[in-house]
Design a protein around this motif. Sequence first.
Motif, PDB file in Angstrom:
ATOM      1  N   ASP A  97       0.715  -1.703   0.028  1.00 16.58           N
ATOM      2  CA  ASP A  97       0.211   0.224  -0.062  1.00 16.58           C
ATOM      3  C   ASP A  97       1.078   1.295   0.200  1.00 16.58           C
ATOM      4  O   ASP A  97       2.111   1.465   0.437  1.00 16.58           O
ATOM      5  N   TYR A 137       0.699   4.259   0.705  1.00 21.10           N
ATOM      6  CA  TYR A 137       0.159   4.431   1.745  1.00 21.10           C
ATOM      7  C   TYR A 137      -0.076   4.529   3.642  1.00 21.10           C
ATOM      8  O   TYR A 137      -0.023   4.958   4.386  1.00 21.10           O
ATOM      9  N   GLU A 138       0.706   3.361   3.244  1.00 24.00           N
ATOM     10  CA  GLU A 138       1.376   2.401   4.766  1.00 24.00           C
ATOM     11  C   GLU A 138       2.343   3.867   5.258  1.00 24.00           C
ATOM     12  O   GLU A 138       3.191   3.890   4.699  1.00 24.00           O
ATOM     13  N   GLN A 139       2.117   3.846   6.622  1.00 23.72           N
ATOM     14  CA  GLN A 139       2.897   4.306   7.888  1.00 23.72           C
ATOM     15  C   GLN A 139       4.319   3.042   7.224  1.00 23.72           C
ATOM     16  O   GLN A 139       4.467   2.224   7.142  1.00 23.72           O
ATOM     17  N   ALA A 197       5.661   3.853  -0.789  1.00 29.21           N
ATOM     18  CA  ALA A 197       5.581   5.055  -1.505  1.00 29.21           C
ATOM     19  C   ALA A 197       4.661   4.473  -2.847  1.00 29.21           C
ATOM     20  O   ALA A 197       5.382   3.925  -3.154  1.00 29.21           O
ATOM     21  N   SER A 254       1.863   5.913  -5.997  1.00 27.27           N
ATOM     22  CA  SER A 254       0.735   5.707  -6.308  1.00 27.27           C
ATOM     23  C   SER A 254       0.046   4.397  -6.619  1.00 27.27           C
ATOM     24  O   SER A 254       0.435   3.420  -5.711  1.00 27.27           O
TER      25      SER A 254
END
Length: 627
Positions: free
Chosen positions: A272, A274-276, A288, A290
């Motif tokens: 993902d 958008y994962e931390q 990082a 898209s």
Amino acid sequence: MLFIKVKDYSIHVKCIKIIFLLSCITPTVCSKSFIFEAEDSHTVGSLNIGNNDLGGVSRSEASGRKAVHMYQGHYLEYTFCVHRETNVKISNIRFSNDGPHDEYLVEIDGNIVGEYKTGTQTGTGNAWNNYHSSGLVGTGVILAAGNHKIKLLVAVSDQWGAEVDFILVDVDDQKLDELGFHCDMFCFDDITFKKVKKLDSVPGSRFDQKSFRSSCSEEANVKVAVYNDFATLFRLTASNPKYKTFSNNRLPNYSGCNVGRPTLNFSNIAVDPYEQSISTNKFKIDFAGSPNYVIMAVTFFQPKLSLTRDPNEHRVGSVLTIKFKDEGAPFDLDISYLGESRRYISFDRLKVDPKNKTIHTWKIPDHSWSLTQENIVRLGFSSSQAVNTFIESITLKKRETVHNKTVLYQDNKYIIEGTDIDSGYMEEHTMATKSKYTKEVYNNLDLIQVYAKLPWSSGFSQVFSLYHDGTASLLPITPHGLDWIPFGTTVVIGPNNASDPRPTSPIKNVELDPINMIFEVEFVHGDRASLSVDAMDFETVLTVKYGEIKHNRKIYPLMTVLSTWISDGYSLTDQISVNGDTPRKIMGNWKTLYGTSAMFYRKCISSYHTMSPDLRLEVIDADELVI
């Protein structure tokens, strides 16, 4: 236990429950603090710590995320040890309360040494996760060396009980460690080596301390340089440890080591963008990109390298293995890594269909990883639609190494083997070994090993090894009832620089006399020595006769003794005794010792390489010459 949450999985990062801190009251009076976690108690009265309703509870703010809930009359009890008469005090009780005050009593060996009354806390059930510190409880008590018991008793509590996270105990003994405090170590003060033959006819040696502290048991952090301006004859004797034990712990332990080669082993990762980020003290994972192109980068931090006894671990290549969950649409996968070359090296793009094949492997060559800078593995996931995949597991491990063995000689008493080690230490230098009688030459050997016939069976026991860097190891014949025992303290034979992180005296040629078990050694720098091996029932002797020495003896030691000490009870040696005099701790505050004989041994039973031998190093005269 620390949990790092990523989607639906957790990475468990090892957390040491029992820690010690160092605090100094004055420059000369220091104490160590040891933690007793409440959930580690031998007992809590009639409570069951594993039952949340009757003792053990999970609390997010507690140390280790666990605490113990108790009621009046319940108690925590622990056993601990001190190794000399010393002052012990309770420096803190970490507790929580939700209701009227509670009262605690602290006993040591049945005597009350302190009491503490908590304040009133009201939180309608929420205050249990709000922990407080008592500070010093009572006064210190002087305890004799030996085993002791400490008890924390709930003397008064309300109907809702009391809760304890941990107890902090201060001991005024800087040399006490966790193994000793928690009685996991047993030492024999009566182990001595006083019967030493003192010869006025031989020049004494100078033993210089070159050791350093380490947490890696596979690193030779004990270094004792042996200088002698005139002697040419030395004898090394390996014998079974004097302490009595039936344990034979012998496996390596890399838990405190850094071999310089990245490793990974974790699971259940959702890809993902958008994962931390995930961070530990060893690596960081960043996401990082898209939805159509997701980048996952793993950065490995490079701490100080541990110079282990193994082959060049840090130079060995790696195998990256990824297992995907068998679901989701196909996607393209790009994998690259940044290492020693400081440029990204890429593998061919791979088309992955998780429903068809879930496991994929990539081989990263030897000498790829940097020893001084960060290393990075980068994964790129791309698809014409949003990437929808899940990594079940990902591992990065060293590749399998190969040792090619050759039998150089065999009779009914000895077997001699030569080994070419894959990715060996100092692989640019290898030994050429020649048989004195057959004239057969064996090139590119990294290791010579000698096995002796067991007196009570048809088997053989390894008794000697000689590496191409000049490191020699001795073993007594394996005791009856055991299959093998581990090597221990080693010696670099030949002039060397003991100040090097890993002292060496590389060997160029060896002429083998198997009938007399003599190895004529020519070192790379022109020095020469004859080594004679004699394996007896209870000890193995190596006699070293130096020939030509081209190095300055005042600057370069003729030998350097290498061993390991992490703590008493976890070492290859913990004592040195010169000329049979009063022993000194191997990592003690000594710099130089003088004598004709030195004994390297253990007083404390070691949980690491328990049966590795004691080692004596002596200067001898011609009357004792074996060669």
